[in-house]
Design a protein around this motif. Structure first.
Motif, PDB file in Angstrom:
ATOM      1  N   HIS A  36       9.237  11.823 -26.062  1.00  0.00           N
ATOM      2  CA  HIS A  36       9.266  13.292 -26.159  1.00  0.00           C
ATOM      3  C   HIS A  36       9.117  13.972 -24.799  1.00  0.00           C
ATOM      4  CE1 HIS A  36       5.105  12.071 -26.073  1.00  0.00           C
ATOM      5  NE2 HIS A  36       4.694  13.314 -25.948  1.00  0.00           N
ATOM      6  N   LEU A  37       8.793  13.188 -23.760  1.00  0.00           N
ATOM      7  CA  LEU A  37       8.617  13.759 -22.419  1.00  0.00           C
ATOM      8  C   LEU A  37       9.715  13.302 -21.458  1.00  0.00           C
ATOM      9  CD1 LEU A  37       4.753  13.204 -22.047  1.00  0.00           C
ATOM     10  CD2 LEU A  37       5.923  15.303 -22.735  1.00  0.00           C
ATOM     11  N   ALA A  38      10.777  12.722 -22.000  1.00  0.00           N
ATOM     12  CA  ALA A  38      11.815  12.101 -21.166  1.00  0.00           C
ATOM     13  C   ALA A  38      12.458  13.078 -20.182  1.00  0.00           C
ATOM     14  CB  ALA A  38      12.882  11.467 -22.056  1.00  0.00           C
ATOM     15  N   LYS A  39      12.570  14.341 -20.549  1.00  0.00           N
ATOM     16  CA  LYS A  39      13.281  15.315 -19.701  1.00  0.00           C
ATOM     17  C   LYS A  39      12.366  15.997 -18.683  1.00  0.00           C
ATOM     18  CE  LYS A  39      17.030  14.517 -22.050  1.00  0.00           C
ATOM     19  NZ  LYS A  39      18.088  13.666 -21.442  1.00  0.00           N
ATOM     20  N   ARG A  40      11.096  15.724 -18.774  1.00  0.00           N
ATOM     21  CA  ARG A  40      10.168  16.376 -17.829  1.00  0.00           C
ATOM     22  C   ARG A  40      10.219  15.699 -16.457  1.00  0.00           C
ATOM     23  NH1 ARG A  40       4.536  18.111 -20.831  1.00  0.00           N
ATOM     24  NH2 ARG A  40       5.496  19.219 -22.597  1.00  0.00           N
ATOM     25  N   LYS A  41       9.839  16.479 -15.450  1.00  0.00           N
ATOM     26  CA  LYS A  41       9.760  15.935 -14.099  1.00  0.00           C
ATOM     27  C   LYS A  41       8.310  15.551 -13.797  1.00  0.00           C
ATOM     28  CE  LYS A  41      13.880  18.211 -12.397  1.00  0.00           C
ATOM     29  NZ  LYS A  41      14.476  19.153 -11.421  1.00  0.00           N
ATOM     30  N   PRO A  42       8.111  14.687 -12.785  1.00  0.00           N
ATOM     31  CA  PRO A  42       6.764  14.156 -12.529  1.00  0.00           C
ATOM     32  C   PRO A  42       5.680  15.216 -12.396  1.00  0.00           C
ATOM     33  CG  PRO A  42       8.368  12.906 -11.278  1.00  0.00           C
ATOM     34  CD  PRO A  42       9.124  14.033 -11.930  1.00  0.00           C
ATOM     35  N   HIS A  43       5.981  16.358 -11.751  1.00  0.00           N
ATOM     36  CA  HIS A  43       4.945  17.377 -11.540  1.00  0.00           C
ATOM     37  C   HIS A  43       4.517  18.049 -12.852  1.00  0.00           C
ATOM     38  CE1 HIS A  43       8.457  20.116 -11.595  1.00  0.00           C
ATOM     39  NE2 HIS A  43       7.586  21.048 -11.978  1.00  0.00           N
ATOM     40  N   GLN A  44       5.277  17.837 -13.919  1.00  0.00           N
ATOM     41  CA  GLN A  44       4.946  18.423 -15.216  1.00  0.00           C
ATOM     42  C   GLN A  44       4.120  17.473 -16.088  1.00  0.00           C
ATOM     43  OE1 GLN A  44       9.182  19.169 -16.131  1.00  0.00           O
ATOM     44  NE2 GLN A  44       8.696  21.362 -16.233  1.00  0.00           N
ATOM     45  N   LEU A  45       3.732  16.338 -15.530  1.00  0.00           N
ATOM     46  CA  LEU A  45       2.990  15.324 -16.274  1.00  0.00           C
ATOM     47  C   LEU A  45       1.573  15.183 -15.751  1.00  0.00           C
ATOM     48  CD1 LEU A  45       5.666  12.472 -16.395  1.00  0.00           C
ATOM     49  CD2 LEU A  45       5.245  14.228 -18.122  1.00  0.00           C
ATOM     50  N   SER A  46       0.694  14.657 -16.598  1.00  0.00           N
ATOM     51  CA  SER A  46      -0.670  14.326 -16.168  1.00  0.00           C
ATOM     52  C   SER A  46      -0.641  13.043 -15.339  1.00  0.00           C
ATOM     53  CB  SER A  46      -1.570  14.131 -17.389  1.00  0.00           C
ATOM     54  OG  SER A  46      -1.183  12.947 -18.089  1.00  0.00           O
ATOM     55  N   GLY A  47      -1.773  12.724 -14.720  1.00  0.00           N
ATOM     56  CA  GLY A  47      -1.860  11.509 -13.922  1.00  0.00           C
ATOM     57  C   GLY A  47      -1.585  10.259 -14.732  1.00  0.00           C
ATOM     58  N   GLY A  48      -2.150  10.204 -15.932  1.00  0.00           N
ATOM     59  CA  GLY A  48      -1.937   9.039 -16.790  1.00  0.00           C
ATOM     60  C   GLY A  48      -0.496   8.908 -17.230  1.00  0.00           C
ATOM     61  N   GLN A  49       0.164  10.057 -17.496  1.00  0.00           N
ATOM     62  CA  GLN A  49       1.571  10.029 -17.900  1.00  0.00           C
ATOM     63  C   GLN A  49       2.459   9.577 -16.737  1.00  0.00           C
ATOM     64  OE1 GLN A  49       1.775  14.091 -19.202  1.00  0.00           O
ATOM     65  NE2 GLN A  49       1.431  13.568 -21.358  1.00  0.00           N
ATOM     66  N   ARG A  50       2.150  10.012 -15.512  1.00  0.00           N
ATOM     67  CA  ARG A  50       2.921   9.564 -14.347  1.00  0.00           C
ATOM     68  C   ARG A  50       2.762   8.061 -14.145  1.00  0.00           C
ATOM     69  NH1 ARG A  50       1.123  14.515 -12.128  1.00  0.00           N
ATOM     70  NH2 ARG A  50      -0.538  13.484 -10.946  1.00  0.00           N
TER      71      ARG A  50
END
Length: 373
Positions: free
Chosen positions: A133-147
């Protein structure tokens, strides 16, 4: 956590040496086998050589001498991009202008895989890390754990034989680190990949790894499963590096078939161990005790003999560290030695020892660590 039973190693390191131009030897004759589906941790303090060893596995550093074989193939002259290895960097190294999906697919495109295979692998990797569900997001839009999970997915998508993790949790806060430790292990077990992780954090290594290699000054001090490293350290360095220990100089005074006696002037007591020792009588060694293995009491145990105490001694409480569920008592013995003993605070109004109390410390035979170096 899988305990490997494979006989054929995936990685064979033989007499590996790395000496830099300034003369410093970062890795000094290491030999090591790592098996398929292992989660192996290289644990050591800064400057121990663990990161240099990892970089040689990745191909970013060339050995001065020795060999690295991966799945039986000598990697000495093979460049990083041709090795069946992928590395997850401490900084995650995601491309900021690409979406997570594009980041994962990037390496597959570089390998010129068919478009449908790229799509299949990318979606599979996203599913493993539970981030479809987060495939289209860019790295700066994610939390540390998601990155972190995105960086891992990029490694998994290429399906390497070996994944290298360089301090993978160091950029996360404590709560997220605690969560991600178990997520990484779950992903490793789910994929059946072989992970080699570098860390300076003892808790990370003990929690995540199936085996740990403890490094110091370019050497491997011990390679064992976590419980063996903790319960049966092979040297004073390992006993002090993993957990907390009270260590005393001693000498072997008796070696029997099913028990041995060790005497220590530092404690003015004898240590009786439940096994035949490997040394010889009168040999100088060291004995160690973990704080949680030591029982503390205000009353002398039944077997206490003040003239010749065995596996027990008397002291005075100098300090107490209260930590909610448990307390650590700092006890000074009659010989002037400081020993720490941990007691669980199970009963709210129990009559626990307090400052300046005379207390008796005792321990079981199997709790004694015998250290030969």
């Amino acid at each position: 956590m899988e305990r490997t039973t494979h006989k054929k190693p995936l990685v064979s390191i033989r007499n590996l040496i790395k000496r830099f131009d300034d003369g410093h030897t970062a890795v000094d004759g290491i030999s090591l086998d790592i098996y398929p589906k292992e989660f192996f941790a290289l644990l050591g303090s800064s400057g121990s050589g663990k990161s240099t060893l990892l970089r040689m596995l990745a191909g970013f550093e060339q050995p001065t001498d020795g060999k690295i074989l991966i799945d039986g193939v000598d990697m000495t002259h093979i460049p990083p991009y041709d090795r069946p290895v992928n590395m997850m960097f401490q900084s995650y190294a995601l491309f900021p202008h690409m979406s997570i999906e594009q980041n994962i697919a990037f390496g597959l495109k570089q390998d010129k895989l068919p478009k449908d295979e790229i799509q299949k692998r990318t979606h599979s990797a996203l599913k493993i890390i539970k981030m479809e569900h987060l495939a289209k997001r860019k790295p700066h839009q994610l939390s540390g754990g998601q990155r972190q999970r995105a960086a891992l997915a990029r490694c998994l998508a290429k399906r390497p034989k070996l994944i290298l993790l360089d301090e993978p949790l160091s950029a996360l806060d404590k709560n997220l680190r605690d969560q991600m430790k178990f997520e990484l292990v779950d992903i490793q077990e789910q994929t059946g990949s072989t992970f080699i992780m570098v860390t300076h954090d003892q808790e990370e290594a003990m929690t995540m790894a199936s085996r740990i290699g403890i490094m110091s000054d370019g050497w491997l001090e011990q390679v064992s499963p976590p419980e063996e490293v903790y319960e049966f350290p092979k040297s004073r360095f390992v006993a002090n590096f993993i957990g907390k220990s009270a260590i005393f100089e001693a000498s072997i005074t008796r070696i029997g078939d099913d028990y041995s006696i060790i005497d220590s002037d530092e404690t003015r007591c004898s240590f009786k161990v439940d096994r035949k020792l490997e040394g010889i009588e009168a040999q100088q060694i060291w004995v160690g005790l973990r704080p949680e293995k030591i029982s503390i009491s205000k009353e002398p145990p039944e077997a206490y003999n003040p003239k010749k105490p065995v596996n027990m001694l008397v002291g005075k409480v100098q300090d107490i560290a209260y930590m909610g569920g448990l307390s650590t008592y700092h006890v000074v013995t009659a010989a002037g030695k400081l020993i720490k003993a941990t007691d669980f605070n199970i009963e709210r109004n129990a009559d626990h020892p307090t400052w300046d109390d005379t207390v008796y410390l005792s321990w079981e035979q199997e709790s004694i660590m015998v250290l030969y170096s």
